[in-house]
Design a protein around this motif. Structure first.
Motif, PDB file in Angstrom:
ATOM      1  N   SER A  33       0.825  -1.214   0.000  1.00 24.30           N
ATOM      2  CA  SER A  33       0.000   0.000   0.000  1.00 24.30           C
ATOM      3  C   SER A  33       0.858   1.262   0.000  1.00 24.30           C
ATOM      4  O   SER A  33       0.472   2.289  -0.570  1.00 24.30           O
ATOM      5  N   LEU A  34       2.035   1.201   0.628  1.00 24.31           N
ATOM      6  CA  LEU A  34       2.953   2.340   0.565  1.00 24.31           C
ATOM      7  C   LEU A  34       3.427   2.572  -0.865  1.00 24.31           C
ATOM      8  O   LEU A  34       3.498   3.718  -1.337  1.00 24.31           O
ATOM      9  N   GLY A  35       3.752   1.477  -1.566  1.00 24.78           N
ATOM     10  CA  GLY A  35       4.151   1.612  -2.961  1.00 24.78           C
ATOM     11  C   GLY A  35       3.044   2.166  -3.826  1.00 24.78           C
ATOM     12  O   GLY A  35       3.282   3.004  -4.714  1.00 24.78           O
ATOM     13  N   LEU A  36       1.811   1.735  -3.589  1.00 19.28           N
ATOM     14  CA  LEU A  36       0.682   2.226  -4.372  1.00 19.28           C
ATOM     15  C   LEU A  36       0.449   3.712  -4.127  1.00 19.28           C
ATOM     16  O   LEU A  36       0.176   4.476  -5.063  1.00 19.28           O
ATOM     17  N   TRP A  37       0.577   4.130  -2.888  1.00 18.70           N
ATOM     18  CA  TRP A  37       0.455   5.550  -2.528  1.00 18.70           C
ATOM     19  C   TRP A  37       1.495   6.369  -3.299  1.00 18.70           C
ATOM     20  O   TRP A  37       1.176   7.397  -3.913  1.00 18.70           O
ATOM     21  N   ALA A  38       2.739   5.922  -3.279  1.00 15.21           N
ATOM     22  CA  ALA A  38       3.805   6.638  -3.980  1.00 15.21           C
ATOM     23  C   ALA A  38       3.573   6.641  -5.491  1.00 15.21           C
ATOM     24  O   ALA A  38       3.787   7.660  -6.168  1.00 15.21           O
ATOM     25  N   LEU A  39       3.144   5.503  -6.031  1.00 13.02           N
ATOM     26  CA  LEU A  39       2.906   5.412  -7.469  1.00 13.02           C
ATOM     27  C   LEU A  39       1.807   6.374  -7.905  1.00 13.02           C
ATOM     28  O   LEU A  39       1.945   7.060  -8.929  1.00 13.02           O
ATOM     29  N   ASN A  40       0.735   6.443  -7.177  1.00 11.92           N
ATOM     30  CA  ASN A  40      -0.341   7.359  -7.542  1.00 11.92           C
ATOM     31  C   ASN A  40       0.147   8.806  -7.554  1.00 11.92           C
ATOM     32  O   ASN A  40      -0.229   9.595  -8.432  1.00 11.92           O
ATOM     33  N   ASN A  41       1.011   9.155  -6.602  1.00  5.40           N
ATOM     34  CA  ASN A  41       1.570  10.505  -6.594  1.00  5.40           C
ATOM     35  C   ASN A  41       2.487  10.736  -7.795  1.00  5.40           C
ATOM     36  O   ASN A  41       2.505  11.839  -8.371  1.00  5.40           O
ATOM     37  N   ALA A  42       3.246   9.720  -8.179  1.00 11.67           N
ATOM     38  CA  ALA A  42       4.132   9.860  -9.337  1.00 11.67           C
ATOM     39  C   ALA A  42       3.332  10.008 -10.628  1.00 11.67           C
ATOM     40  O   ALA A  42       3.700  10.786 -11.520  1.00 11.67           O
ATOM     41  N   LEU A  43       2.240   9.265 -10.751  1.00 12.03           N
ATOM     42  CA  LEU A  43       1.385   9.379 -11.939  1.00 12.03           C
ATOM     43  C   LEU A  43       0.731  10.756 -11.992  1.00 12.03           C
ATOM     44  O   LEU A  43       0.651  11.382 -13.057  1.00 12.03           O
ATOM     45  N   ASP A  44       0.272  11.248 -10.855  1.00  8.82           N
ATOM     46  CA  ASP A  44      -0.295  12.601 -10.818  1.00  8.82           C
ATOM     47  C   ASP A  44       0.747  13.629 -11.231  1.00  8.82           C
ATOM     48  O   ASP A  44       0.428  14.626 -11.896  1.00  8.82           O
ATOM     49  N   ASP A  45       1.987  13.393 -10.847  1.00 10.17           N
ATOM     50  CA  ASP A  45       3.066  14.327 -11.145  1.00 10.17           C
ATOM     51  C   ASP A  45       3.281  14.490 -12.642  1.00 10.17           C
ATOM     52  O   ASP A  45       3.640  15.580 -13.110  1.00 10.17           O
ATOM     53  N   CYS A  46       3.056  13.421 -13.407  1.00  7.58           N
ATOM     54  CA  CYS A  46       3.326  13.503 -14.850  1.00  7.58           C
ATOM     55  C   CYS A  46       2.062  13.441 -15.708  1.00  7.58           C
ATOM     56  O   CYS A  46       2.153  13.430 -16.941  1.00  7.58           O
ATOM     57  N   GLY A  47       0.903  13.371 -15.081  1.00  4.68           N
ATOM     58  CA  GLY A  47      -0.342  13.404 -15.840  1.00  4.68           C
ATOM     59  C   GLY A  47      -0.689  12.102 -16.531  1.00  4.68           C
ATOM     60  O   GLY A  47      -1.499  12.092 -17.469  1.00  4.68           O
ATOM     61  N   LEU A  48      -0.117  10.985 -16.077  1.00  6.32           N
ATOM     62  CA  LEU A  48      -0.441   9.681 -16.648  1.00  6.32           C
ATOM     63  C   LEU A  48      -1.359   8.911 -15.703  1.00  6.32           C
ATOM     64  O   LEU A  48      -1.627   9.350 -14.577  1.00  6.32           O
ATOM     65  N   SER A  49      -1.844   7.774 -16.170  1.00  8.28           N
ATOM     66  CA  SER A  49      -2.706   6.930 -15.355  1.00  8.28           C
ATOM     67  C   SER A  49      -2.141   5.520 -15.315  1.00  8.28           C
ATOM     68  O   SER A  49      -1.188   5.189 -16.025  1.00  8.28           O
ATOM     69  N   HIS A  50      -2.771   4.671 -14.507  1.00 10.54           N
ATOM     70  CA  HIS A  50      -2.341   3.278 -14.446  1.00 10.54           C
ATOM     71  C   HIS A  50      -2.386   2.615 -15.824  1.00 10.54           C
ATOM     72  O   HIS A  50      -1.558   1.758 -16.135  1.00 10.54           O
ATOM     73  N   ASP A  51      -3.340   3.020 -16.629  1.00  3.95           N
ATOM     74  CA  ASP A  51      -3.494   2.410 -17.953  1.00  3.95           C
ATOM     75  C   ASP A  51      -2.292   2.652 -18.852  1.00  3.95           C
ATOM     76  O   ASP A  51      -2.078   1.916 -19.824  1.00  3.95           O
ATOM     77  N   ASP A  52      -1.508   3.690 -18.568  1.00  7.51           N
ATOM     78  CA  ASP A  52      -0.337   4.005 -19.401  1.00  7.51           C
ATOM     79  C   ASP A  52       0.868   3.136 -19.076  1.00  7.51           C
ATOM     80  O   ASP A  52       1.827   3.080 -19.852  1.00  7.51           O
ATOM     81  N   ILE A  53       0.840   2.431 -17.961  1.00  9.50           N
ATOM     82  CA  ILE A  53       1.993   1.646 -17.524  1.00  9.50           C
ATOM     83  C   ILE A  53       2.040   0.315 -18.270  1.00  9.50           C
ATOM     84  O   ILE A  53       1.099  -0.471 -18.213  1.00  9.50           O
TER      85      ILE A  53
END
Length: 384
Positions: A33-53
């Motif tokens: 869950s810590l990794g997911l929290w960080a990942l969501n912040n990183a995606l917000d930072d660059c304007g991408l979504s999970h679907d782009d990974i």
């Protein structure tokens, strides 16, 4: 052993998103869950979504299937790596190779660690600190990384005259940097004399020579330079990277402080980047313990062998010095995120967004790690 010579190439891979959690004691979270929290912040930072990974590289998050399921993704490339901190740079290098090979175009690098809440101790015969080979030396008191690095530091002191005040100069400098970082766990400054008053943990290493075990997560999004050009934020390029190992007799402290391996990794990354130590504007040094900083400076050519103690006392690592280092406070004062927080601090510096601790006109930042796996990554604000 001959070096593998890098191919001169344009920077084809860029970091476009970074994110992290709070650092400290977060008992309501596990590593996933810590990794997911960080990942969501990183995606917000660059304007991408999970679907782009389409590429996923995890560090210290062992259940890659659960993590991908929570993200609702089916990446083309998936990898999870060992938990050792030396693998943060290995993950970055792997992401570069994956993208250059065309195996994925947007790779998420995700780290999660709930070590503080889980009561992790990097010591004791029940917790081998790097490999089972270390068990050969447990009967002699070598049951922790602290013991390992303390013995190396004793050798450095005997060989070169390095002293405890010089270790204190490193620790107190990085703490001053943490004081202007609102995310740092430790923000109370101290002098070298106050450092010397702190208790020994494993002589000559004191309490303040040790990194801070905490909970937290960090994530980075890397992609091609072409795709990065169309994104809203400033990309940061992986301009050069190198890796070398020092496994032979690595179950006991190496006589050269990993210096030969650092020279090999350094030459590779410098040649790939077309840069050298004099071109760097800042350093991110893996600082699990203060002596590692000294070993790294010598191994990667910032000062001569045996000269690092005097060199750090001269103030070169401070913000405003020649090579500001670990400007977020590093592992000693921000949090021990096993290298990952240093990578995202390099990105902030090159973006010019490290408020209150910004390196003036930062163009090139060198991340380095001294360990049985040595790593060198040169981040740049512009492609080659």
């Amino acid at each position: 052993m001959s070096d593998i010579m890098p191919v001169n190439q344009k920077s084809s891979v860029a970091v476009v998103g970074i994110g992290h959690t709070s650092y400290g004691r977060l008992p309501e979270h596990d590593a996933c869950s810590l990794g997911l929290w960080a990942l969501n912040n990183a995606l917000d930072d660059c304007g991408l979504s999970h679907d782009d990974i389409d590429g996923l590289i995890l560090n210290r998050i062992t259940d890659y299937q659960r993590f991908a399921t929570l993200c609702n993704i089916n990446p083309a490339y998936t990898l999870t790596t060992p938990a050792h901190g030396r693998f943060s740079a290995v993950c970055v290098q792997t992401a570069v190779a994956v993208i250059q090979a065309g195996l994925a175009s947007v790779v998420a690098l995700v780290y999660g660690n709930n070590g503080r809440s889980a009561g992790v101790r990097y010591a004791g015969t029940s917790a081998p600190y790097d490999s089972e080979a270390g068990g050969l030396w447990f009967p002699y008191g070598m049951t922790s990384p602290s013991a390992y690095h303390a013995l190396m530091m004793q050798r450095h002191m005997a060989k070169y005259g390095t002293n405890e005040r010089q270790l204190g100069a490193i620790a107190s400098t990085f703490r001053r940097h943490a004081c202007v970082n609102p995310d740092a766990v430790m923000r109370k400054p101290y002098s070298v004399d106050e450092y010397l008053a702190s208790p020994f943990i494993c002589e000559p290493l004191r309490l303040l020579d040790h990194c801070l075990i905490n909970d937290g997560g960090v994530a980075m999004i890397v992609t091609t330079a072409e795709r990065a050009a169309d994104m809203p934020g400033k990309p940061v390029f992986v301009r050069g990277h190198g890796q070398a190992s020092s496994f032979s007799h690595s179950d006991f402290p190496p006589d050269d402080f990993w210096g030969d391996a650092m020279q090999r990794a350094g030459r590779h990354s410098y040649a790939m980047a077309g840069l050298g130590p004099a071109d760097m504007d800042g350093l991110m040094i893996y600082d699990n313990f203060t002596p590692t900083v000294l070993f790294s400076l010598e191994g990667f050519g910032y000062c001569g062998r045996g000269e690092s103690g005097v060199w750090v006392e001269e103030g070169h690592l401070a913000i405003g010095g020649r090579f500001p280092a670990n400007t977020s406070g590093g592992h000693l004062s921000e949090s021990y995120m096993q290298g990952w927080n240093l990578h995202i601090e390099a990105v902030r510096q090159l973006r010019g967004t490290a408020a209150g601790r910004q390196i003036e006109q930062a163009r090139h930042i060198h991340y380095m790690a001294a360990a049985p796996i040595v790593s060198s990554i040169i981040y740049a604000g512009e492609p080659r």
